[in-house]
Design an enzyme around this catalytic site. Structure first.
Site, mmCIF file in Angstrom:
data_model
loop_
_atom_site.group_PDB
_atom_site.id
_atom_site.type_symbol
_atom_site.label_atom_id
_atom_site.label_comp_id
_atom_site.label_asym_id
_atom_site.label_seq_id
_atom_site.Cartn_x
_atom_site.Cartn_y
_atom_site.Cartn_z
ATOM 1 N N ARG A 59 0.829 -1.210 0.000
ATOM 2 C CA ARG A 59 0.000 0.000 0.000
ATOM 3 C C ARG A 59 0.863 1.259 0.000
ATOM 4 O O ARG A 59 0.435 2.329 -0.421
ATOM 5 C CB ARG A 59 -0.956 0.014 1.209
ATOM 6 C CG ARG A 59 -1.907 1.216 1.230
ATOM 7 C CD ARG A 59 -3.117 0.949 2.101
ATOM 8 N NE ARG A 59 -2.770 0.686 3.474
ATOM 9 C CZ ARG A 59 -2.586 1.625 4.410
ATOM 10 N NH1 ARG A 59 -2.693 2.907 4.096
ATOM 11 N NH2 ARG A 59 -2.305 1.292 5.650
ATOM 12 N N TYR A 112 -15.407 14.588 -17.457
ATOM 13 C CA TYR A 112 -15.898 13.211 -17.398
ATOM 14 C C TYR A 112 -17.004 13.145 -16.344
ATOM 15 O O TYR A 112 -16.897 13.746 -15.267
ATOM 16 C CB TYR A 112 -14.739 12.277 -17.055
ATOM 17 C CG TYR A 112 -15.151 10.887 -16.676
ATOM 18 C CD1 TYR A 112 -15.981 10.121 -17.498
ATOM 19 C CD2 TYR A 112 -14.712 10.324 -15.485
ATOM 20 C CE1 TYR A 112 -16.364 8.845 -17.138
ATOM 21 C CE2 TYR A 112 -15.072 9.043 -15.121
ATOM 22 C CZ TYR A 112 -15.913 8.310 -15.951
ATOM 23 O OH TYR A 112 -16.281 7.043 -15.585
ATOM 24 N N ASP A 186 -6.309 17.208 -16.334
ATOM 25 C CA ASP A 186 -6.516 15.811 -16.713
ATOM 26 C C ASP A 186 -6.047 15.669 -18.157
ATOM 27 O O ASP A 186 -6.641 16.234 -19.071
ATOM 28 C CB ASP A 186 -7.997 15.453 -16.575
ATOM 29 C CG ASP A 186 -8.276 13.982 -16.888
ATOM 30 O OD1 ASP A 186 -7.504 13.377 -17.652
ATOM 31 O OD2 ASP A 186 -9.288 13.459 -16.399
ATOM 32 N N LYS A 211 -6.834 3.969 -19.900
ATOM 33 C CA LYS A 211 -7.045 4.308 -21.300
ATOM 34 C C LYS A 211 -5.776 4.080 -22.131
ATOM 35 O O LYS A 211 -5.285 2.971 -22.197
ATOM 36 C CB LYS A 211 -7.537 5.757 -21.392
ATOM 37 C CG LYS A 211 -8.668 6.102 -20.399
ATOM 38 C CD LYS A 211 -9.878 5.216 -20.528
ATOM 39 C CE LYS A 211 -11.107 5.726 -19.793
ATOM 40 N NZ LYS A 211 -11.016 5.780 -18.333
#
Length: 398
Positions: A59, A112, A186, A211
């Site tokens: 983590r 988005y 972004d 993506k």
């Protein structure tokens, strides 16, 4: 990687790589472990105190993921990068780091859908004010800035209508008002291959690694990039303490594999998209085409200055409205009806009912997202086959 002047494709293959001195594996191994042992208790104490570098718990960091972070940072021209479990994991991790109750955020209204929902319905629940404006209009930014503004957030090209904002002009305006305000971009649609917001003045960049960076439709992932001190805060607070949106080592391995062909894939995506945009612009059943590479596109001149090519996403409005747009999608044989983007396959969707369903009908209209808008993520197929499929779809509307 010693030579920082290597080309983009070379960096995508070699940057950040570590030699496996134990078994001499060419490909970075998957360190599929949750925890790492210490040689003695004192070593563990030093690592937890930050006095000694090394891995403690996945983590907090993992060797496979670290190589990926260094590689993406090299491609984006960033000092540092933190990998996270999703694009929204990147959005939420960076905002938890930048903002506190009483702060103000300026965001573009065209985003988005899930990012819009997070800012509009999520962050505001915790005492952060969010103003949605048009960041391509500098006057609107001037009017929206406040003494307590902590961040200005935008996508360019924006999802789904490819709206372009001038990153340099936005960053200069914001930093002249108050240099501490974070300008966050972004860069998912453009990717580091086509645009580098940090070099244009932005303070931080996020990506949905799902993506183009991965490129094969088999991973959910995100990245946050910027200066080392800030990324360390995102890693140790926004990610570790607030979201826990940790990327797994197997996902990191898959993206490392995908990046080996990144430059080649992006060239094909862009070339195919340009041809399809030109085809659509001439089609009698199309009202309007949204693509930064078209001279008719509103943001064409700015895109020419800040992008190297114009990406693999094309949006267009079908004559006849929503019903005709949906009928077109349902008639296609090669193009796949699916959200997401950047895959080898051509994907096509209806934003108003899918990716941007978190917007109300009034909000969609305000942001120029019409009911007839179709978004196509142009894939790597032979472009003649994609165009033939679209032509067949249009023939079913007659």
């Amino acid at each position: 990687m010693e030579n920082k002047n290597y080309g983009f494709g070379t960096k995508a293959i070699h940057a950040g790589n570590k030699k496996d001195k134990t078994y001499q594996a060419l490909t970075m191994p998957i360190y599929q472990t949750s925890t790492f042992y210490f040689n003695d208790c004192e070593e563990g104490g030093r690592k937890f105190a930050g006095e000694e570098e090394g891995y403690i718990y996945t983590r907090l960091g993992n060797p496979t993921t670290s190589v990926l972070e260094q590689k993406v940072a090299a491609l984006e021209g960033a000092e540092d990068c933190v990998a996270v479990a999703s694009g929204i994991g990147a959005v939420s991790s960076i905002f938890w780091t930048m903002c506190k109750a009483g702060d103000h955020v300026i965001a573009d209204g065209t985003l988005y859908g899930c990012t819009f929902a997070y800012l509009n319905h999520g962050l505001t629940r915790y005492g952060v004010e969010v103003s949605f404006i048009d960041t391509s209009n500098l006057d609107e930014i001037k009017k929206a800035l406040k003494p307590n503004t902590a961040a200005v957030y935008l996508e360019t090209p924006a999802n789904p209508n490819l709206k372009i904002a001038n990153i340099t002009a936005v960053s200069e305006l914001v930093h002249n008002y108050k240099k501490e305000i974070m300008v966050v971009c972004d860069n998912t649609f453009a990717t580091p291959y086509l645009q580098n917001p940090l070099k244009l003045g932005a303070d931080a960049v996020i990506h949905s690694g799902t993506k183009y960076l991965n490129g094969h439709g088999d991973v959910i992932a995100g990245f946050v990039l910027g200066k080392k001190d800030f990324i360390n805060q995102v890693r140790l607070f926004g990610l570790k303490d607030m979201t826990g949106a940790v990327m797994g080592p197997f996902e990191a391995f898959l993206i490392l594999r995908g990046l080996k062909t990144f430059e080649l894939r992006m060239d094909r995506h862009c070339d195919n998209a340009m041809k399809i945009a030109n085809y659509l612009e001439q089609h009698p059943m199309v009202d309007k085409v949204f693509y930064p590479g078209l001279k008719s596109f509103e943001g064409y001149e700015i895109a020419q200055k800040q992008m190297r090519k114009f990406g693999g996403i094309v949006a267009f409005e079908v004559k006849g409205g929503r019903a005709e747009g949906i009928k077109l999608l349902n008639s296609l044989k090669l193009c796949t009806i699916a959200v997401s983007l950047g895959d080898a396959e051509t994907l096509i969707e209806h934003p108003a009912s899918m990716t941007h369903s978190p917007y109300s009908s009034e909000e969609l209209k305000e942001q120029g997202i019409s009911e007839s808008l179709v978004r196509i993520s142009v894939g790597l197929e032979n472009v003649e086959d994609i165009i033939a499929d679209l032509e067949y779809g249009f023939s079913c509307l007659k």
